[in-house]
Design an enzyme around this catalytic site. Structure first.
Site, PDB file in Angstrom:
ATOM      1  N   ARG A 103       0.942  -1.123   0.135  1.00  0.00           N
ATOM      2  CA  ARG A 103       0.204  -0.058   0.049  1.00  0.00           C
ATOM      3  C   ARG A 103       1.055   1.351  -0.052  1.00  0.00           C
ATOM      4  O   ARG A 103       1.780   1.402   1.154  1.00  0.00           O
ATOM      5  CB  ARG A 103      -0.886  -0.162   1.188  1.00  0.00           C
ATOM      6  CG  ARG A 103      -1.652   1.301   1.527  1.00  0.00           C
ATOM      7  CD  ARG A 103      -2.509   1.178   2.347  1.00  0.00           C
ATOM      8  NE  ARG A 103      -3.879   0.570   1.985  1.00  0.00           N
ATOM      9  CZ  ARG A 103      -5.064   0.560   2.516  1.00  0.00           C
ATOM     10  NH1 ARG A 103      -5.182   1.316   3.794  1.00  0.00           N
ATOM     11  NH2 ARG A 103      -6.055  -0.021   2.010  1.00  0.00           N
ATOM     12  N   HIS A 130      -7.337   1.053  -6.376  1.00  0.00           N
ATOM     13  CA  HIS A 130      -7.661   0.101  -5.310  1.00  0.00           C
ATOM     14  C   HIS A 130      -8.145  -1.140  -5.657  1.00  0.00           C
ATOM     15  O   HIS A 130      -9.336  -1.378  -5.298  1.00  0.00           O
ATOM     16  CB  HIS A 130      -8.482   0.779  -4.212  1.00  0.00           C
ATOM     17  CG  HIS A 130      -8.361   0.219  -2.716  1.00  0.00           C
ATOM     18  ND1 HIS A 130      -7.516  -0.894  -2.497  1.00  0.00           N
ATOM     19  CD2 HIS A 130      -8.949   0.454  -1.607  1.00  0.00           C
ATOM     20  CE1 HIS A 130      -7.584  -1.387  -1.235  1.00  0.00           C
ATOM     21  NE2 HIS A 130      -8.550  -0.530  -0.454  1.00  0.00           N
ATOM     22  N   GLN A 133     -10.002  -3.730  -3.541  1.00  0.00           N
ATOM     23  CA  GLN A 133     -11.292  -3.356  -2.911  1.00  0.00           C
ATOM     24  C   GLN A 133     -12.550  -3.534  -3.916  1.00  0.00           C
ATOM     25  O   GLN A 133     -13.638  -4.257  -3.664  1.00  0.00           O
ATOM     26  CB  GLN A 133     -11.380  -1.985  -2.597  1.00  0.00           C
ATOM     27  CG  GLN A 133     -12.579  -1.508  -2.208  1.00  0.00           C
ATOM     28  CD  GLN A 133     -12.968  -1.826  -0.843  1.00  0.00           C
ATOM     29  OE1 GLN A 133     -12.330  -1.759   0.217  1.00  0.00           O
ATOM     30  NE2 GLN A 133     -14.040  -2.477  -0.452  1.00  0.00           N
ATOM     31  N   CYS A 262     -16.174   1.741   0.818  1.00  0.00           N
ATOM     32  CA  CYS A 262     -15.135   0.636   1.266  1.00  0.00           C
ATOM     33  C   CYS A 262     -14.652   0.542   2.594  1.00  0.00           C
ATOM     34  O   CYS A 262     -13.611  -0.325   2.966  1.00  0.00           O
ATOM     35  CB  CYS A 262     -13.856   1.335   0.249  1.00  0.00           C
ATOM     36  SG  CYS A 262     -13.635   3.059   0.506  1.00  0.00           S
ATOM     37  N   ARG A 290     -13.394  -8.560   1.158  1.00  0.00           N
ATOM     38  CA  ARG A 290     -12.004  -8.123   0.966  1.00  0.00           C
ATOM     39  C   ARG A 290     -11.111  -9.613   1.189  1.00  0.00           C
ATOM     40  O   ARG A 290     -10.321  -9.970   0.350  1.00  0.00           O
ATOM     41  CB  ARG A 290     -11.674  -7.227   1.936  1.00  0.00           C
ATOM     42  CG  ARG A 290     -12.125  -5.884   1.811  1.00  0.00           C
ATOM     43  CD  ARG A 290     -11.670  -5.183   0.278  1.00  0.00           C
ATOM     44  NE  ARG A 290      -9.960  -5.424   0.280  1.00  0.00           N
ATOM     45  CZ  ARG A 290      -9.448  -4.403   0.851  1.00  0.00           C
ATOM     46  NH1 ARG A 290      -9.908  -3.200   1.393  1.00  0.00           N
ATOM     47  NH2 ARG A 290      -7.700  -4.076   0.834  1.00  0.00           N
TER      48      ARG A 290
END
Ligand code: CP
Ligand code: NVA
Length: 306
Positions: A103, A130, A133, A262, A290
């Site tokens: 990340r 992302h 996600q 999210c 996730r």
């Protein structure tokens, strides 16, 4: 299948649908407490330049459940791109670990990490996108909506990393995607144009929230100030105030509409407490997915790496 999982658009529709099917299979094994250890004796390095709850916990729990060992490297640990060049970190960490999840702030850094790493690299969020996600999101929608055909997804808020991954998904799976945002906060125009060029989905970027949400199957929002923009939070609160997802917005769609986010949410800003807690809110199924979606991504990459 490519070595890395960096963008949704790096995969074909069949590969994406295959990973979603695999996610459902792995989820069912998890629920049944079946033994499933494809990552026995393997290690996953998790590099975080930004904070995280879901990404860190779901990757660590998922990889450990699948028989491996996951290693957390936080913002103060390796100083990727600061203490040491990204391409050096890539070559060092991939000598120790079978897979890397990162990340990062700068999207170019995840590309460089993948280029120089001999192990698969998974994008756990950058300033640009992302993808993990959005794989969890579409899995959640598959589970809640009878069909993905004619799906209308309306994203309300900042045209940010979440939107970019939705737009990339729209180049692969057919949908009607609308982003309702304040002027000046639109998503990246090249990413929007790629949806037009793909001819797969319809996409509209609008400043008219009322019109946008009509007939929405899903209303999705995210924080108005992302990680790295928190100093702008007060200014953005004023600019975005008309774009709050509240009960009135959810009731104005003219059909049954699911609410997604999210997370983490800033209750009372982009979404009200009432919406988050309503029966139509599927945010916790989304958060759970996730892990199942990522488990499938990791297993697919393993297959791809032979
Ligand atoms: N949705 C998400 O990525 O959450 P975290 O920032 O907590 O990982
Ligand atoms: N847009 C948000 C997503 C958090 C999961 C951020 O980048 O902070």
């Amino acid at each position: 299948m490519t070595k890395d999982f960096l963008h949704i658009a790096d995969f074909t529709a069949d590969e994406i649908l295959g990973m979603l099917d695999l996610a459902k299979e792995i989820k069912s094994k998890f629920y049944k407490h079946e033994e499933y250890k494809p990552f026995k004796n393997q290690s996953l390095a998790m590099i975080f330049a930004k904070p995280s709850a879901r990404t860190r916990i779901s990757f660590e729990t998922g990889f450990t459940w699948m028989g491996g060992h996951a290693l957390y490297l936080g913002p103060n640990d390796i100083g990727i791109g600061k203490r040491e060049a990204v391409k050096d970190i890539a070559r060092v960490v991939s000598r120790y670990n079978d897979m890397i999840m990162a990340r990062l702030f700068n999207h170019r850094h995840i590309l460089e990490l993948a280029e120089y790493s001999s192990s698969s690299v998974i994008n756990g969020l950058t300033d640009y996108n992302h993808p993990c996600q959005i794989m969890a999101d579409i899995l959640t929608i598959q589970e809640h909506c009878k069909t993905l055909n004619d799906l209308k997804v309306v994203y309300v808020g900042d045209g940010n990393n979440i939107v970019h991954s939705w737009l990339q998904l729209a180049t692969r799976l057919s949908m009607e995607f609308v982003c309702a945002c304040p002027e000046g906060y639109e998503p990246d125009s090249t990413t929007v144009n790629n949806v037009h060029k793909s001819g797969i989905s319809s996409v509209e970027i609008t400043h008219d929230l009322k019109k946008a949400v009509k007939e929405a199957d899903v209303i999705y929002t995210d924080v108005w100030a992302s990680m790295g923009q928190k100093s702008e939070a007060d200014e953005r609160e004023k600019i975005f105030s008309e774009f709050q997802v509240n009960e009135a917005v959810m009731e104005s769609t003219g059909k049954e509409t699911f609410f997604m986010h999210c997370l983490p949410a800033e209750r009372g800003r982009e979404v009200t407490d009432g919406v988050l807690e309503a029966p139509y809110s599927i945010v916790f199924d989304e958060a759970e997915n996730r892990m199942h979606a990522q488990n499938a991504i990791m297993v697919s990459l393993l297959g791809g790496n032979g």
